[in-house]
Design an enzyme around this catalytic site. Structure first.
Site, PDB file in Angstrom:
ATOM      1  N   HIS A 185     -57.982  10.274 -46.536  1.00 33.84           N
ATOM      2  CA  HIS A 185     -58.770  10.708 -47.771  1.00 33.84           C
ATOM      3  C   HIS A 185     -57.923  11.256 -48.748  1.00 33.84           C
ATOM      4  CE1 HIS A 185     -61.454  11.052 -43.922  1.00 33.84           C
ATOM      5  NE2 HIS A 185     -62.215  10.931 -44.685  1.00 33.84           N
ATOM      6  N   GLU A 190     -62.012   5.468 -48.559  1.00 29.44           N
ATOM      7  CA  GLU A 190     -62.764   6.797 -48.761  1.00 29.44           C
ATOM      8  C   GLU A 190     -63.111   7.074 -50.361  1.00 29.44           C
ATOM      9  OE1 GLU A 190     -63.914   8.672 -46.504  1.00 29.44           O
ATOM     10  OE2 GLU A 190     -63.090   7.351 -44.881  1.00 29.44           O
ATOM     11  N   ASP A 221     -66.565   7.976 -51.941  1.00 25.45           N
ATOM     12  CA  ASP A 221     -66.780   8.970 -52.928  1.00 25.45           C
ATOM     13  C   ASP A 221     -67.506   8.538 -54.031  1.00 25.45           C
ATOM     14  OD1 ASP A 221     -65.515  10.965 -51.230  1.00 25.45           O
ATOM     15  OD2 ASP A 221     -63.864  10.850 -52.502  1.00 25.45           O
ATOM     16  N   ARG A 246     -60.144  14.225 -55.435  1.00 25.32           N
ATOM     17  CA  ARG A 246     -61.640  13.573 -54.952  1.00 25.32           C
ATOM     18  C   ARG A 246     -62.502  13.916 -56.139  1.00 25.32           C
ATOM     19  NH1 ARG A 246     -62.508  13.632 -48.511  1.00 25.32           N
ATOM     20  NH2 ARG A 246     -64.377  12.287 -49.150  1.00 25.32           N
ATOM     21  N   HIS A 249     -71.965   9.221 -49.701  1.00 22.99           N
ATOM     22  CA  HIS A 249     -70.374   8.603 -49.104  1.00 22.99           C
ATOM     23  C   HIS A 249     -70.677   8.039 -47.616  1.00 22.99           C
ATOM     24  CE1 HIS A 249     -66.291   9.504 -48.579  1.00 22.99           C
ATOM     25  NE2 HIS A 249     -66.493   9.379 -47.329  1.00 22.99           N
ATOM     26  N   GLU A 250     -71.304   8.603 -46.912  1.00 24.85           N
ATOM     27  CA  GLU A 250     -71.399   8.214 -45.543  1.00 24.85           C
ATOM     28  C   GLU A 250     -72.308   6.929 -45.265  1.00 24.85           C
ATOM     29  OE1 GLU A 250     -69.295   9.297 -43.520  1.00 24.85           O
ATOM     30  OE2 GLU A 250     -68.798  11.104 -44.473  1.00 24.85           O
ATOM     31  N   HIS A 289     -70.430   3.867 -46.507  1.00 24.93           N
ATOM     32  CA  HIS A 289     -69.344   3.298 -45.534  1.00 24.93           C
ATOM     33  C   HIS A 289     -69.841   2.085 -44.507  1.00 24.93           C
ATOM     34  CE1 HIS A 289     -65.589   5.770 -45.824  1.00 24.93           C
ATOM     35  NE2 HIS A 289     -66.053   6.800 -45.415  1.00 24.93           N
TER      36      HIS A 289
END
Ligand SMILES: [Zn+2]
Length: 194
Positions: free
Chosen positions: A155, A97, A101, A161, A36-37, A40
Site C-alpha cells: 500500500h 492497491e 484505490d 493514496r 476498493h475491496e 480487488h
C-alpha cells in the site's frame, strides 16, 4: 477460500463512516473503501480466484495483456512521487492497491451520484465527497516507519493514496484545479484502467 468481503464493525466509524456526516462525505470515506475491496475481486489479485473461490486464474491472455498495458501509466505516476529527497515510491510494488484505490474511488463517486436520484444536490456535494476521501486517510508516522513502509508495503503511504483524486475528472471542477498546479493532470494523462 471464501469468495466474500468482510467489513468489521470497527471500520464503520469515523473517519470512514459517521452517521452525522453528509452522505457525500460517507461515500468518499467508507464508500471508497468498499469500492476498493470489491475491485480487488477483478484485478490481478482477484484474477487468481474464480467465482467459486477456487485458486484458478480466470483471465484470458488478452485480459492480462490489457491490464499490464493500462496499468503501466499508474506505475509511472506513483513511481514519480518523492517521499524524501533520496526516496521515491515504488509504483510496481503498490500497483494493485493503487488500482484498487482508483477503481474504488471512481465507483464510490458513481454510487454517490446514483444515490442522489430525486434529491436536491448541494453545490458543495462533490467537494464533500473528495474531502471525505482525503480525511479518511489522515495519519502521522515517523520518518523511519515511512521509509520502512515504502520499501516493504504493497500500500502506498496514506498521503499519496489521497492523490488518487487527480485521476478523476469531477475533482477538477470541484476545487477549480488549474493547469500548473501541483496535482493537475491533463485529461489524457488521467489514468483510467477499468
Ligand atoms: Zn487493497
Amino acid at each position: 477460500m471464501q469468495n466474500a468481503l468482510n467489513f468489521p464493525a470497527a471500520i464503520l466509524q469515523a473517519p470512514y463512516f459517521d452517521q452525522n456526516a453528509s452522505d457525500a462525505m460517507n461515500y468518499g470515506g467508507i464508500g471508497a473503501i468498499i469500492g476498493h475491496e470489491i475491485s480487488h475481486s477483478f484485478d490481478d489479485q482477484g484474477a487468481q480466484f474464480d467465482a467459486a473461490g477456487r485458486l484458478r486464474d480466470w483471465w484470458t491472455k488478452e485480459d492480462g495483456e490489457h491490464f499490464r498495458q493500462a496499468s503501466a501509466a499508474l506505475v509511472a505516476q506513483y513511481s514519480a512521487y518523492e517521499a524524501f529527497p533520496d526516496l521515491k515510491l515504488d509504483g510496481q510494488l503498490t500497483l494493485s492497491e493503487n488500482l484498487a484505490d482508483l477503481a474504488g474511488l471512481a465507483a464510490a463517486y458513481d454510487a454517490y451520484r446514483v444515490s442522489l436520484a430525486g434529491k436536491p444536490v448541494t453545490p458543495d456535494a462533490d467537494r464533500q465527497f473528495f474531502l471525505g476521501y482525503a480525511q479518511s486517510w489522515r495519519d502521522k508516522e515517523r520518518d523511519a516507519a515511512l521509509r520502512n513502509q515504502i520499501a516493504t508495503d504493497g500500500h502506498a503511504p496514506a498521503k499519496w493514496r489521497t492523490y488518487t483524486v487527480r485521476n478523476l475528472d469531477p475533482w477538477y471542477p470541484a476545487f477549480d484545479v488549474q493547469p500548473g498546479q501541483k496535482l493537475y493532470l491533463a485529461p489524457q494523462q488521467r489514468v483510467r484502467v477499468w
